[in-house]
Design a protein around this motif. Structure first.
Motif, short mmCIF file in Angstrom:
data_model
loop_
_atom_site.label_atom_id
_atom_site.label_comp_id
_atom_site.label_asym_id
_atom_site.label_seq_id
_atom_site.Cartn_x
_atom_site.Cartn_y
_atom_site.Cartn_z
N ARG A 64 -0.68 8.75 4.48
CA ARG A 64 0.31 9.11 3.48
C ARG A 64 -0.16 8.75 2.08
NH1 ARG A 64 6.73 7.60 3.68
NH2 ARG A 64 6.29 7.47 5.91
N GLY A 65 -0.81 7.58 1.94
CA GLY A 65 -1.29 7.16 0.63
C GLY A 65 -2.38 8.06 0.09
N LEU A 66 -3.28 8.52 0.96
CA LEU A 66 -4.33 9.43 0.52
C LEU A 66 -3.73 10.75 0.02
CD1 LEU A 66 -7.01 8.84 3.30
CD2 LEU A 66 -7.20 8.21 0.88
N LEU A 67 -2.74 11.25 0.74
CA LEU A 67 -2.06 12.48 0.28
C LEU A 67 -1.39 12.25 -1.08
CD1 LEU A 67 -0.28 13.91 3.46
CD2 LEU A 67 -2.24 14.89 2.25
N ALA A 68 -0.70 11.13 -1.21
CA ALA A 68 0.07 10.86 -2.43
C ALA A 68 -0.83 10.63 -3.64
CB ALA A 68 0.98 9.65 -2.22
N THR A 69 -2.06 10.17 -3.41
CA THR A 69 -2.97 9.91 -4.53
C THR A 69 -4.01 11.02 -4.71
OG1 THR A 69 -4.35 8.52 -3.04
CG2 THR A 69 -2.71 7.40 -4.42
N ALA A 72 0.83 -1.20 0.00
CA ALA A 72 0.00 0.00 0.00
C ALA A 72 0.87 1.26 0.00
CB ALA A 72 -0.93 0.00 1.21
N ARG A 73 1.92 1.25 0.80
CA ARG A 73 2.79 2.43 0.84
C ARG A 73 3.48 2.65 -0.51
NH1 ARG A 73 6.43 3.60 5.87
NH2 ARG A 73 4.48 4.60 6.42
N ALA A 74 3.97 1.58 -1.12
CA ALA A 74 4.63 1.71 -2.42
C ALA A 74 3.65 2.16 -3.48
CB ALA A 74 5.27 0.38 -2.82
N ALA A 75 2.43 1.60 -3.48
CA ALA A 75 1.42 1.99 -4.47
C ALA A 75 1.05 3.46 -4.32
CB ALA A 75 0.18 1.11 -4.32
N GLY A 76 0.95 3.94 -3.07
CA GLY A 76 0.65 5.35 -2.85
C GLY A 76 1.74 6.24 -3.41
N GLU A 77 3.00 5.90 -3.14
CA GLU A 77 4.10 6.72 -3.66
C GLU A 77 4.16 6.67 -5.18
OE1 GLU A 77 7.84 5.98 -1.80
OE2 GLU A 77 7.05 6.26 0.24
N HIS A 78 3.70 5.56 -5.75
CA HIS A 78 3.68 5.42 -7.21
C HIS A 78 2.50 6.13 -7.84
CE1 HIS A 78 5.53 3.62 -10.66
NE2 HIS A 78 4.47 2.90 -11.00
N GLY A 79 1.59 6.62 -7.02
CA GLY A 79 0.40 7.29 -7.53
C GLY A 79 -0.64 6.34 -8.10
N GLU A 118 -9.68 13.77 2.28
CA GLU A 118 -9.96 12.50 2.96
C GLU A 118 -8.91 12.25 4.05
OE1 GLU A 118 -10.87 9.06 0.57
OE2 GLU A 118 -11.42 10.35 -1.12
N ALA A 119 -7.67 12.62 3.77
CA ALA A 119 -6.62 12.44 4.77
C ALA A 119 -6.89 13.31 5.99
CB ALA A 119 -5.27 12.78 4.16
N LEU A 162 -4.42 0.34 -6.90
CA LEU A 162 -3.63 -0.64 -6.15
C LEU A 162 -3.54 -0.25 -4.68
CD1 LEU A 162 -1.88 -3.16 -6.06
CD2 LEU A 162 0.09 -1.76 -6.76
N PHE A 163 -3.39 1.03 -4.42
CA PHE A 163 -3.35 1.48 -3.03
C PHE A 163 -4.64 1.12 -2.31
CE2 PHE A 163 -4.73 4.74 0.01
CZ PHE A 163 -3.76 4.57 0.99
N ASP A 164 -5.78 1.42 -2.94
CA ASP A 164 -7.07 1.13 -2.30
C ASP A 164 -7.26 -0.37 -2.07
OD1 ASP A 164 -7.67 3.80 -2.26
OD2 ASP A 164 -8.98 3.75 -4.02
N ARG A 165 -6.85 -1.18 -3.04
CA ARG A 165 -6.99 -2.62 -2.88
C ARG A 165 -6.12 -3.13 -1.73
NH1 ARG A 165 -4.55 -7.24 -3.67
NH2 ARG A 165 -2.67 -6.38 -4.62
N ALA A 166 -4.87 -2.65 -1.67
CA ALA A 166 -3.96 -3.12 -0.63
C ALA A 166 -4.41 -2.67 0.75
CB ALA A 166 -2.54 -2.64 -0.93
N ILE A 167 -4.81 -1.40 0.88
CA ILE A 167 -5.18 -0.89 2.20
C ILE A 167 -6.49 -1.51 2.66
CG2 ILE A 167 -6.56 1.16 1.67
CD1 ILE A 167 -3.58 1.07 4.08
N THR A 168 -7.40 -1.81 1.73
CA THR A 168 -8.65 -2.47 2.10
C THR A 168 -8.38 -3.90 2.56
OG1 THR A 168 -9.93 -1.12 0.54
CG2 THR A 168 -10.92 -3.20 1.27
#
Length: 419
Positions: A315-320, A271-278, A325-326, A282-288
């Motif tokens: 951090r992921g919400l900010l990055a995406t 999730a952290r990597a997906a967030g940084e990647h924008g 929401e953050a 993928l971020f939503d799937r991983a964090i869920t």
């Protein structure tokens, strides 16, 4: 930990460190130096089931035939390597010649990179090495405990001499499966510890060490350890700004992880990597998946707990691109859970400061960053200080940026070996 201290940074020196300056201080300026010799093919030969059977047999003819087949050697080629006549090798392989001479067996083992004891002989330092292997696993566990407790410099200083000894042993070809597994564990632990204490521009060194752990794990056929090594390597790749490669490693780690804590840790890092990647999807799937797993099983670990979930989600919400929401999430859950390790409180404080900046609360952000900055310097976390610098520069908080640069310089001076 030893009472002896580094002459540069005053950190406690490990039991096996003989130099007056700790390995971390040298690492700050130069890449880690280990034996340059590559592992000989025989090392990987002994990780296969067929090779294990040959080793257990202690049958020299069987071992020589297997060694030739795996390395694509003819009897003539093997004879040339050993400096023997082809007929002599042929007689050994067919059992017409029995080698009882210790020096001859030692010569064969040393040239081919075979563990000495499988041919019925020992090296002068075998007993000493065996003793080191016995406490090696404990040394790695203790170093991990030190790192998780916020003493990553001490962890590096304990791990470095152990890994160096194992590297040298393996480079000579005298490594069995258990030794290789210990080496892989040591490489992974050393890489993660270096990834904690090195600044961002040096994090590639940490990723290289965790990558070397993956190399061994791939060959040992231990899915659980491979998943662990992939998680560690993926996270260090992310920190070294190789986010695409990190996502590939972490996705594979998730698929290999069987127990809830391991899978939760893989999802956290993914999730952290997906967030940084924008990558919002993928971020939503991983964090869920992370949240559901945490709710379902209730098992918690260093990377698998509500505090870590919140920090990664913020951090992921900010990055995406979802700052609003953050901000809502921060207001809803702030202060409801505690970090699993001291450094996570610092990481979370910096993330909180970033969210406060996004919400327009500059004074609150500066106060939060300032507190995190002092803790990051005390804990020797240079790349967390660099996170503060980036946030301060982006918001034109010049005083905060100047203070963070000064803290980074002090830390660099403290961790750099004196001439």
């Amino acid at each position: 930990m030893s009472a002896r201290r580094c002459g540069a940074c005053r950190a406690p020196l490990g039991r096996l460190v003989t130099a007056p300056v700790c390995p971390t201080c040298h690492t700050r300026r130069t890449a880690p130096v280990m034996p340059s010799q590559r592992l000989v093919p025989a090392v990987w030969l002994w990780s296969s089931p067929e090779a294990t059977a040959a080793l257990r047999s202690r049958d020299l003819p069987m071992i020589l035939r297997l060694y030739r087949r795996v390395n694509g050697l003819s009897q003539e080629s093997l004879a040339a390597v050993l400096d023997y006549d082809k007929s002599y090798v042929s007689m050994i392989e067919t059992g017409r010649r029995t080698i009882g001479d210790v020096s001859t067996r030692r010569h064969i083992a040393r040239v081919l990179g075979l563990p000495m004891h499988v041919l019925g002989v020992t090296d002068n330092d075998d007993a000493d090495f065996a003793a080191m292997i016995q406490f090696g696993d404990s040394a790695i566990r203790l170093a991990e405990i030190a790192r998780q407790a916020g003493r990553a410099v001490e962890a590096v200083n304990e791990l470095w001499p152990l890994v160096a000894r194992l590297e040298a042993r393996a480079a000579e070809g005298r490594a069995e499966r258990d030794t290789l597994l210990l080496l892989a564990q040591g490489r992974a632990a050393l890489g993660v510890s270096l990834g904690t204490v090195l600044p961002e521009e040096r994090l590639a060194a940490a990723a290289r060490w965790t990558g070397r752990a993956v190399v061994i794990a791939e060959r040992l056929g231990d899915a659980e350890f491979l998943a662990h090594a992939l998680r560690m390597h993926g996270n260090e790749l992310r920190k070294a700004d190789h986010v695409g490669a990190a996502i590939a490693r972490l996705s594979r780690a998730e698929s290999l992880s069987e127990d809830p804590e391991s899978r939760g840790a893989a999802l956290a890092l993914l999730a952290r990597a997906a967030g940084e990647h924008g990558d919002r999807d993928l971020f939503d799937r991983a964090i869920t998946g992370y949240r559901r797993l945490l709710d379902d099983v209730g098992v918690q670990g260093l990377l698998f707990n509500p505090f870590t979930l919140r920090e990664i989600q913020l951090r992921g919400l900010l990055a995406t691109g979802r700052a609003a929401e953050a901000v809502r999430l921060l207001a809803e859950v702030q202060g409801t859970c505690a970090p699993a390790a001291p450094q996570w409180h610092i990481i979370e404080r910096i993330t909180t400061g970033q969210v406060l900046l996004a919400a327009g609360h500059r004074d609150g952000a500066v106060e939060t960053f300032t507190a995190a900055l002092g803790a990051a310097e005390a804990r020797r976390l240079p790349h967390q200080i660099q996170r503060v610098i980036r946030a301060a520069d982006s918001a034109e908080l010049t005083d905060l940026s100047a203070g963070a640069h000064e803290a980074l310089r002090r830390l660099d001076n403290q961790l750099t070996a004196r001439e």
